[in-house]
Design an enzyme around this catalytic site. Structure first.
Site, PDB file in Angstrom:
ATOM      1  N   ARG A 175       0.820  -1.226   0.000  1.00 14.92           N
ATOM      2  CA  ARG A 175       0.000   0.000   0.000  1.00 14.92           C
ATOM      3  C   ARG A 175       0.847   1.267   0.000  1.00 14.92           C
ATOM      4  O   ARG A 175       0.480   2.262   0.636  1.00 14.92           O
ATOM      5  CB  ARG A 175      -0.952   0.028   1.204  1.00 14.92           C
ATOM      6  CG  ARG A 175      -1.972  -1.053   1.221  1.00 14.92           C
ATOM      7  CD  ARG A 175      -2.971  -0.949   0.061  1.00 14.92           C
ATOM      8  NE  ARG A 175      -3.879  -2.064   0.095  1.00 14.92           N
ATOM      9  CZ  ARG A 175      -3.632  -3.237  -0.492  1.00 14.92           C
ATOM     10  NH1 ARG A 175      -2.539  -3.437  -1.186  1.00 14.92           N
ATOM     11  NH2 ARG A 175      -4.494  -4.225  -0.405  1.00 14.92           N
ATOM     12  N   SER A 227     -10.736   0.491   4.046  1.00 17.82           N
ATOM     13  CA  SER A 227     -10.025   0.173   5.297  1.00 17.82           C
ATOM     14  C   SER A 227      -9.396   1.428   5.888  1.00 17.82           C
ATOM     15  O   SER A 227      -8.703   2.166   5.187  1.00 17.82           O
ATOM     16  CB  SER A 227      -8.931  -0.863   5.033  1.00 17.82           C
ATOM     17  OG  SER A 227      -9.513  -2.070   4.624  1.00 17.82           O
ATOM     18  N   GLU A 304      -4.452   4.024   6.945  1.00 15.08           N
ATOM     19  CA  GLU A 304      -4.288   3.887   5.498  1.00 15.08           C
ATOM     20  C   GLU A 304      -4.940   5.091   4.814  1.00 15.08           C
ATOM     21  O   GLU A 304      -4.465   5.572   3.790  1.00 15.08           O
ATOM     22  CB  GLU A 304      -4.966   2.586   5.036  1.00 15.08           C
ATOM     23  CG  GLU A 304      -4.686   2.254   3.588  1.00 15.08           C
ATOM     24  CD  GLU A 304      -5.109   0.825   3.243  1.00 15.08           C
ATOM     25  OE1 GLU A 304      -4.764  -0.112   3.990  1.00 15.08           O
ATOM     26  OE2 GLU A 304      -5.796   0.667   2.222  1.00 15.08           O
TER      27      GLU A 304
HETATM   28  C1  LIG Z   1     -15.590   0.689  -0.328  1.00 11.78           C
HETATM   29  C2  LIG Z   1     -14.098   0.839  -0.541  1.00 11.78           C
HETATM   30  C3  LIG Z   1     -13.317  -0.291  -0.746  1.00 11.78           C
HETATM   31  C4  LIG Z   1     -11.934  -0.174  -0.951  1.00 11.78           C
HETATM   32  N1  LIG Z   1     -11.209  -1.308  -1.159  1.00 11.78           N
HETATM   33  C5  LIG Z   1      -9.883  -1.201  -1.403  1.00 11.78           C
HETATM   34  C6  LIG Z   1      -9.115  -2.384  -1.672  1.00 11.78           C
HETATM   35  O1  LIG Z   1      -9.615  -3.489  -1.735  1.00 11.78           O
HETATM   36  N2  LIG Z   1      -7.777  -2.223  -1.894  1.00 11.78           N
HETATM   37  C7  LIG Z   1      -7.177  -0.998  -1.866  1.00 11.78           C
HETATM   38  O2  LIG Z   1      -5.953  -0.907  -2.087  1.00 11.78           O
HETATM   39  N3  LIG Z   1      -7.885   0.135  -1.593  1.00 11.78           N
HETATM   40  C8  LIG Z   1      -9.221   0.066  -1.368  1.00 11.78           C
HETATM   41  N4  LIG Z   1      -9.942   1.208  -1.106  1.00 11.78           N
HETATM   42  C9  LIG Z   1      -9.260   2.498  -0.988  1.00 11.78           C
HETATM   43  C10 LIG Z   1      -9.216   3.303  -2.306  1.00 11.78           C
HETATM   44  O3  LIG Z   1     -10.174   2.834  -3.205  1.00 11.78           O
HETATM   45  C11 LIG Z   1      -7.847   3.252  -2.959  1.00 11.78           C
HETATM   46  O4  LIG Z   1      -6.884   3.754  -2.074  1.00 11.78           O
HETATM   47  C12 LIG Z   1      -7.803   4.059  -4.283  1.00 11.78           C
HETATM   48  O5  LIG Z   1      -6.679   3.602  -5.014  1.00 11.78           O
HETATM   49  C13 LIG Z   1      -7.700   5.570  -4.087  1.00 11.78           C
HETATM   50  O6  LIG Z   1      -7.807   6.199  -5.374  1.00 11.78           O
HETATM   51  P1  LIG Z   1      -8.438   7.656  -5.531  1.00 11.78           P
HETATM   52  O7  LIG Z   1      -8.372   8.036  -6.948  1.00 11.78           O
HETATM   53  O8  LIG Z   1      -9.789   7.698  -4.905  1.00 11.78           O
HETATM   54  O9  LIG Z   1      -7.421   8.527  -4.679  1.00 11.78           O
HETATM   55  P2  LIG Z   1      -7.767   9.750  -3.712  1.00 11.78           P
HETATM   56  O10 LIG Z   1      -8.500   9.242  -2.521  1.00 11.78           O
HETATM   57  O11 LIG Z   1      -8.376  10.844  -4.482  1.00 11.78           O
HETATM   58  O12 LIG Z   1      -6.298  10.166  -3.268  1.00 11.78           O
HETATM   59  C14 LIG Z   1      -5.518   9.309  -2.434  1.00 11.78           C
HETATM   60  C15 LIG Z   1      -4.039   9.716  -2.537  1.00 11.78           C
HETATM   61  O13 LIG Z   1      -3.588   9.443  -3.863  1.00 11.78           O
HETATM   62  C16 LIG Z   1      -3.076  10.640  -4.449  1.00 11.78           C
HETATM   63  N5  LIG Z   1      -3.423  10.645  -5.870  1.00 11.78           N
HETATM   64  C17 LIG Z   1      -4.658  10.670  -6.439  1.00 11.78           C
HETATM   65  N6  LIG Z   1      -4.561  10.658  -7.787  1.00 11.78           N
HETATM   66  C18 LIG Z   1      -3.233  10.601  -8.071  1.00 11.78           C
HETATM   67  C19 LIG Z   1      -2.473  10.566  -9.270  1.00 11.78           C
HETATM   68  N7  LIG Z   1      -3.047  10.616 -10.490  1.00 11.78           N
HETATM   69  N8  LIG Z   1      -1.110  10.500  -9.172  1.00 11.78           N
HETATM   70  C20 LIG Z   1      -0.488  10.468  -7.978  1.00 11.78           C
HETATM   71  N9  LIG Z   1      -1.160  10.537  -6.798  1.00 11.78           N
HETATM   72  C21 LIG Z   1      -2.517  10.590  -6.848  1.00 11.78           C
HETATM   73  C22 LIG Z   1      -3.747  11.793  -3.719  1.00 11.78           C
HETATM   74  O14 LIG Z   1      -2.947  12.972  -3.759  1.00 11.78           O
HETATM   75  C23 LIG Z   1      -3.839  11.224  -2.303  1.00 11.78           C
HETATM   76  O15 LIG Z   1      -2.621  11.379  -1.626  1.00 11.78           O
HETATM   77  C24 LIG Z   1     -11.327   1.113  -0.917  1.00 11.78           C
HETATM   78  C25 LIG Z   1     -12.127   2.261  -0.722  1.00 11.78           C
HETATM   79  C26 LIG Z   1     -13.494   2.129  -0.552  1.00 11.78           C
HETATM   80  C27 LIG Z   1     -14.334   3.368  -0.394  1.00 11.78           C
END
Ligand SMILES: Cc1cc2nc3c(=O)[nH]c(=O)nc-3n(C[C@H](O)[C@H](O)[C@H](O)COP(=O)(O)OP(=O)(O)OC[C@H]3O[C@@H](n4cnc5c(N)ncnc54)[C@H](O)[C@@H]3O)c2cc1C
Length: 311
Positions: A175, A227, A304
């Site tokens: 992660r 999580s 996380e």
């Molecule tokens: C119901 C649910 C289930 C989930 N299950 C999982 C799972 O099974 N496994 C898992 O790993 N995660 C899980 N997650 C967490 C989440 O989906 C992941 O962490 C996802 O990858 C975050 O992506 P985002 O675009 O929403 O990032 P954001 O929440 O918008 O940003 C998170 C971080 O990433 C950075 N970021 C965003 N876009 C970019 C980019 N283009 N380049 C560089 N940095 C960037 C942001 O600056 C921030 O620091 C879950 C979340 C939910 C709500």
């Protein structure tokens, strides 16, 4: 609010929402405003907008779908660039090598590659968020992680400059990647995939989506960010990483609640926000969970989800 002299220099494709409520852009649906949110549908709009802000010394940050964020009730001081193309997946195939925009939804990537018989990122099925957010946090499930298939990425630095780097340079770990510290942004990524059998992968995708439907909250109706805590690193080389949820159950956290924030009934490592919840409720509940595990087991859980703003 962004000064007019800056807004008028932004590219035409950028849509600017002044004093944007971050609750509209996060899956927790919590958090106060930012001075402006700039929706960037593609990499050119994102880099051009970043150039304008950097030139004007305006601090900014980039988010994707906001599925891993808890934004404070008081909001955040920096401008937010949102890089998330919810409606239009941007994916190009060259055999089993796939160029995908960082703004594409991870689940769209999983679905479209399965449909094309290109494997295998079906483990990403149902994970919310963008490909960029997933690469930054090395998202994964079922023992697999996105970093394993990244051949190279095109990155944008804080000044808007762009460079291509190999996947190894991102130092993927559980992660995490170097992007979490450097703040560089994934514009797009080249993934090295393999041949896959469509029927087998479709069945696997359906199995995973069903598993998620039964074990995870439906985040579109039950605000959450997945999580809250990282799983726990093994204490000896022989041990596997252990679920944070197990420690929380054992520490008696199952029925914890603060204001409108409570634990999800089927998963002790997920906080859900009821309609009256504040971001501070979620934060204080997470502090209570950390304290319970500390008291029972003598170690600190590590978040996380990313906290933005003052708590
Ligand atoms: C119901 C649910 C289930 C989930 N299950 C999982 C799972 O099974 N496994 C898992 O790993 N995660 C899980 N997650 C967490 C989440 O989906 C992941 O962490 C996802 O990858 C975050 O992506 P985002 O675009 O929403 O990032 P954001 O929440 O918008 O940003 C998170 C971080 O990433 C950075 N970021 C965003 N876009 C970019 C980019 N283009 N380049 C560089 N940095 C960037 C942001 O600056 C921030 O620091 C879950 C979340 C939910 C709500």
């Amino acid at each position: 609010m962004l000064d007019n002299s800056i807004t008028c220099r932004l590219p035409a494709a950028a849509s600017v929402i002044p004093d944007a409520a971050m609750s509209d852009y996060t899956t927790f649906r919590l958090g106060g405003a930012c001075p402006a949110l700039i929706d960037c549908p593609d990499a050119d709009t994102l880099t051009a907008s970043a150039h304008v802000l950097a030139d004007a010394d305006v601090p900014f940050m980039v988010i994707g779908q906001g599925s891993n964020l808890l934004v404070a009730d008081g909001g955040i001081g920096s401008v937010v660039l949102r890089y998330c193309s919810e409606k239009t997946p941007l994916i190009e195939f060259d055999g089993f090598r796939v160029r995908v925009s960082g703004s594409t939804l991870l689940d769209d990537l999983a679905r479209i590659t399965v449909e094309r018989g290109v494997g295998d990122v079906s483990f990403c099925s149902g994970i919310p968020g963008t490909v960029g957010g997933a690469i930054a946090g090395n998202a994964g499930a079922f023992g697999r992680q996105i970093g394993d298939v990244v051949e190279s990425v095109r990155l944008m630095e804080g000044d808007g400059s762009v460079k291509e780097v190999p996947g190894e340079a991102l130092q993927f770990a559980y992660r995490s990647s170097i992007l979490k510290e450097s703040g560089a942004v994934v514009l797009d990524a080249l993934l090295n995939l393999e041949a896959g059998d469509i029927a087998t992968m479709e069945a696997e995708r359906e199995r995973i989506l069903e598993l998620r439907r039964t074990k995870h909250p439906d985040w579109k109706n039950m605000p959450c960010a997945g999580s809250v805590f990282r799983n726990v690193e093994p204490t000896s080389a022989a041990d596997r990483r252990q679920a944070a949820g197990w420690f929380l159950e054992e520490a008696g956290a199952r029925n914890f609640r603060v204001g409108g924030a409570r634990l999800f009934e089927k998963h002790a490592n997920i906080i859900v926000a009821e309609p009256e919840a504040t971001a501070m409720d979620v934060f204080q509940l997470s502090e209570k969970m950390i304290a319970a595990v500390r008291e029972q087991f003598g170690f600190e859980l590590v978040r996380e989800i990313k906290l933005l703003g003052a708590f």
